[in-house]
Scaffold this active site. Structure first.
Site, PDB file in Angstrom:
ATOM      1  N   ARG A  53       0.810  -1.202   0.000  1.00  0.00           N
ATOM      2  CA  ARG A  53       0.000   0.000   0.000  1.00  0.00           C
ATOM      3  C   ARG A  53       0.857   1.271   0.000  1.00  0.00           C
ATOM      4  NH1 ARG A  53      -4.989   1.464   3.471  1.00  0.00           N
ATOM      5  NH2 ARG A  53      -5.011  -0.787   3.743  1.00  0.00           N
ATOM      6  N   THR A  54       1.800   1.349   0.926  1.00  0.00           N
ATOM      7  CA  THR A  54       2.621   2.557   1.004  1.00  0.00           C
ATOM      8  C   THR A  54       3.479   2.712  -0.257  1.00  0.00           C
ATOM      9  OG1 THR A  54       2.656   2.336   3.400  1.00  0.00           O
ATOM     10  CG2 THR A  54       4.293   3.795   2.426  1.00  0.00           C
ATOM     11  N   LYS A  62      23.400 -10.975  -1.850  1.00  0.00           N
ATOM     12  CA  LYS A  62      24.774 -11.208  -2.298  1.00  0.00           C
ATOM     13  C   LYS A  62      25.759 -10.682  -1.256  1.00  0.00           C
ATOM     14  CE  LYS A  62      24.948 -11.589  -7.357  1.00  0.00           C
ATOM     15  NZ  LYS A  62      25.428 -10.966  -8.596  1.00  0.00           N
ATOM     16  N   ARG A 103      11.843   2.492   3.318  1.00  0.00           N
ATOM     17  CA  ARG A 103      11.058   1.792   4.333  1.00  0.00           C
ATOM     18  C   ARG A 103      11.952   0.715   4.925  1.00  0.00           C
ATOM     19  NH1 ARG A 103       5.227   1.941   5.288  1.00  0.00           N
ATOM     20  NH2 ARG A 103       4.610   0.040   6.292  1.00  0.00           N
ATOM     21  N   HIS A 124       6.958   7.680  11.104  1.00  0.00           N
ATOM     22  CA  HIS A 124       6.276   7.490   9.822  1.00  0.00           C
ATOM     23  C   HIS A 124       5.713   8.865   9.458  1.00  0.00           C
ATOM     24  CE1 HIS A 124       4.428   5.759   6.499  1.00  0.00           C
ATOM     25  NE2 HIS A 124       3.721   4.789   7.025  1.00  0.00           N
TER      26      HIS A 124
END
Lengths: 322, 322, 322
Positions: free
Chosen positions: B66-67, B94, B116, B146
């Site tokens: 969603r974000t 890696k 995020r 946030h």
């Protein structure tokens, strides 16, 4: 004047969920618009600004790289912004309901959902519950419908055979589980094909299949006689283990399309397949790659058809706004 | 004249990492700019060329469809090029360090990172180490902040309630683990809300929560009195198993927002939730879908707010160049 | 006048599969075109309309976020539409053959494939079988070639050292399994480097490596003497377990580039690495982040080089059409 969920109050296409209930003229309009888009794909700059600034979300609950890719390319060539979401691995894993996902995307001012879902009726459900300004395109729902596939098949048939009223079309394979077969049968009936013949073992036919407006044959050898168009269906490997079918090689022996069998149809018959093909299961490579095969032409036409359907569904919004 | 990492030498917004330390006027400027973008999302062509030719990379170390989607749509509507990277499954596998990943993307002339991350402080760390020309937007870091969610919440509150100085706002639920709660408390304090009341069981409140500028209630029934705005928090199901909470149904009995409880707040109180909602856990469906809910309005406003924050942070680069 | 698969009938670049067989002038043309694109990445609007309306598909059968990202950014800055497909997880899982996947994408009027594949020769195979209007760019195939990496390395060397004819270049590490080494050796030979010296333990050198036009050293201490350019290779951790190498720390002791060892080369020697680097395995962090390292410059140049190669390969199509 229609209570069909797919049309707006003026009878224009708003959603594209199923062939069922759509009038012949509308199907012909889609084919004609797609024809005008064929050229776009051949241009040096394969882009027209018809849907510039529109946001289209591919909601794929079922994985399908090929179908998703054609919708993405079609949308980009109409200059829309596209966002592809694989839902199995995303918000539903946080326990969000399908309806909440839809409501949230709507709130982001999305214009169109292209929906692929394993459950029959999913696209209808979304169209029923989506807010007024949104169009929903069904990119395949369970065993119910795959109407954009049917339209690209109709486009391809018209390209090679023109007049539907003289055509005998055979659909071969697992009719029972095939959304492609259902949508093609409806489209061919609406466009007035002379005969639609389904060819399959009894275990892969729906009960009372004749009521769908088709003739039935249980033998590929007999069934191909006088046929102009052969639509082969993909055999889902799952059917093998579910006791509906003995084995792949057995199936190929009875229902696989070989060069020899192809000769039983009309000499200028074309061979179609929605892809991806199982070489040596439902179709011999010599046929799939042979001169009568139009399988790759179908793929090409799929871009133009999807451009046409998206553009037409979005147009209803303009008249809705204006 | 600020040593705040988020501002450039002229005091203009460069990164957007946390509400903490930002002045009221800057928050108001963001809200005002977002307001001017609301119209863009309603236009037929939902696109302005403000960030054309800019490259924005979504660096999502934590999954959030969603974000990520709102940031992607916001960037596209500003005409930027967006690239979304799910890092868990890519280069770090890696064995490349976070800093090497950042250095490499910088070298590709990227203009902005939207980050995020599950670890508090991750966005700050990246902003500290990124080269001068890059802006970093925090899309949620651990239990820390946030800030874009807080700003869209402020936008929504202003839309419905105008003057912050008269508002009593309740934040209900797991304050202890919530980055949304932290950022909202800071934003509401900066904008001068009359009262910020946190409502939660003792186990879900930080120690010395009063020092954050809030009043405290441990009962939803008592706590909602005189409240204008109710911000419900999402209950993380993990809390249930970690012995902080007895059970979902127990939680709902005590802290779930039902129509009956909602009546205890002011009659024109609005109900907010950052989503995705757990129906029947922290909120009753009748409330979530009811007339006082502005939850979907929040989602819509999220696009405009993110457009505003991205545009403003990028502007500092122009003045830096010029 | 060339039977090289990479050139069209007029000798213009059509595919870019390997450095082998390409003439010096063509390589220089690519470097020159890339130089003209360096500026684009520094502009406020990092976009030129050269490939507007073209459809480029990234076909990554092997995962590589970094390489895929540079190709995606390069394509977007040329204004092309890009579609990235991770093939391991998609249609091949439905049992579709590589060739069927290619045929289908071609039918969608795609203009270019950027191919990454674990099997040597995969990009050649696709170029051989693709239809005439399509260009194929090799983004790394097995242990065979990584020609765009070699070109960005050449670009970086020219940027810092100008004249190739006076340069002594060392390539250090696992030459045996490295497509980067192979392509770099070919490019350096074509551009006329004075000496190409491979430095590696015997187990990590191909048989008869001297026939590739290189000198050989088995000791980093001896091998770095008089060297202008050091290209470090990434050590694949898999080699450790396959008994070709004793251990990471052992390898670092013998072939890791430390500040002390770097002093054995010329004082103005530059240090290169294709990335991602294994800090403390093949290279010391002090060297990787030190003043002689041009590793991040390589990443930046990678965008311009890929823009140049894509633009040049697409140009052949224009002359082909016109």
């Amino acid at each position: 004047m229609s209570n069909n969920l797919q049309l707006n109050s003026e009878g224009k296409l708003k959603h594209f969920l199923t062939i069922e209930g759509l009038e012949k003229q509308l199907l012909v309009d889609i084919l004609d618009l797609a024809e005008s888009f064929i050229g776009v794909n051949d241009q040096r700059i394969k882009k027209i600004p018809l849907l510039r600034g529109k946001s289209i979300v591919n909601l794929f609950f079922e994985n399908s790289t090929r179908t998703r890719t054609t919708f993405e390319l079609a949308a980009k060539r109409l200059s829309a912004d596209v966002l592809s979401m694989s839902i199995a691995t995303s918000s539903t894993s946080k326990g969000e309901s399908l309806l909440d996902t839809i409501r949230n995307l709507e709130a982001m001012y999305v214009d169109m959902f292209v929906v692929r879902h394993g459950i029959s009726g999913a696209a209808h459900f979304i169209a029923q519950h989506a807010s007024k300004h949104i169009s929903v395109i069904n990119a395949g729902d369970g065993q119910h419908a795959h109407p954009t596939q049917a339209m690209l098949d109709m486009f391809t048939i018209r390209q090679f055979k023109q007049d539907f009223s003289k055509l005998r079309v055979a659909i071969v394979g697992d009719i029972l589980h095939s959304r492609v077969a259902r949508s093609n049968i409806q489209a061919l009936n609406t466009l007035g094909a002379a005969e639609i013949r389904v060819i399959a073992p009894k275990t892969l036919l729906p009960a009372q299949v004749e009521t769908m407006g088709v003739t039935v044959s249980h033998s590929l050898a007999d069934g191909l006689k006088d046929i102009d168009v052969i639509i082969m269906l993909r055999l889902q490997k799952e059917r093998m283990t579910s006791a509906l079918l003995p084995s792949e090689s057995e199936y190929f022996k009875c229902f696989g399309l070989t060069p020899e069998r192809l000769k039983l149809a009309k000499p200028d018959a074309i061979v179609m397949h929605p892809g991806p093909i199982n070489r040596g299961v439902e179709i011999d490579s010599k046929v799939a790659d042979g001169p009568q095969s139009v399988i790759l032409k179908q793929v090409s036409n799929g871009i133009a058809i999807r451009m046409a359907i998206m553009a037409m569904a979005m147009q209803k919004q303009e008249s809705f706004d204006g």
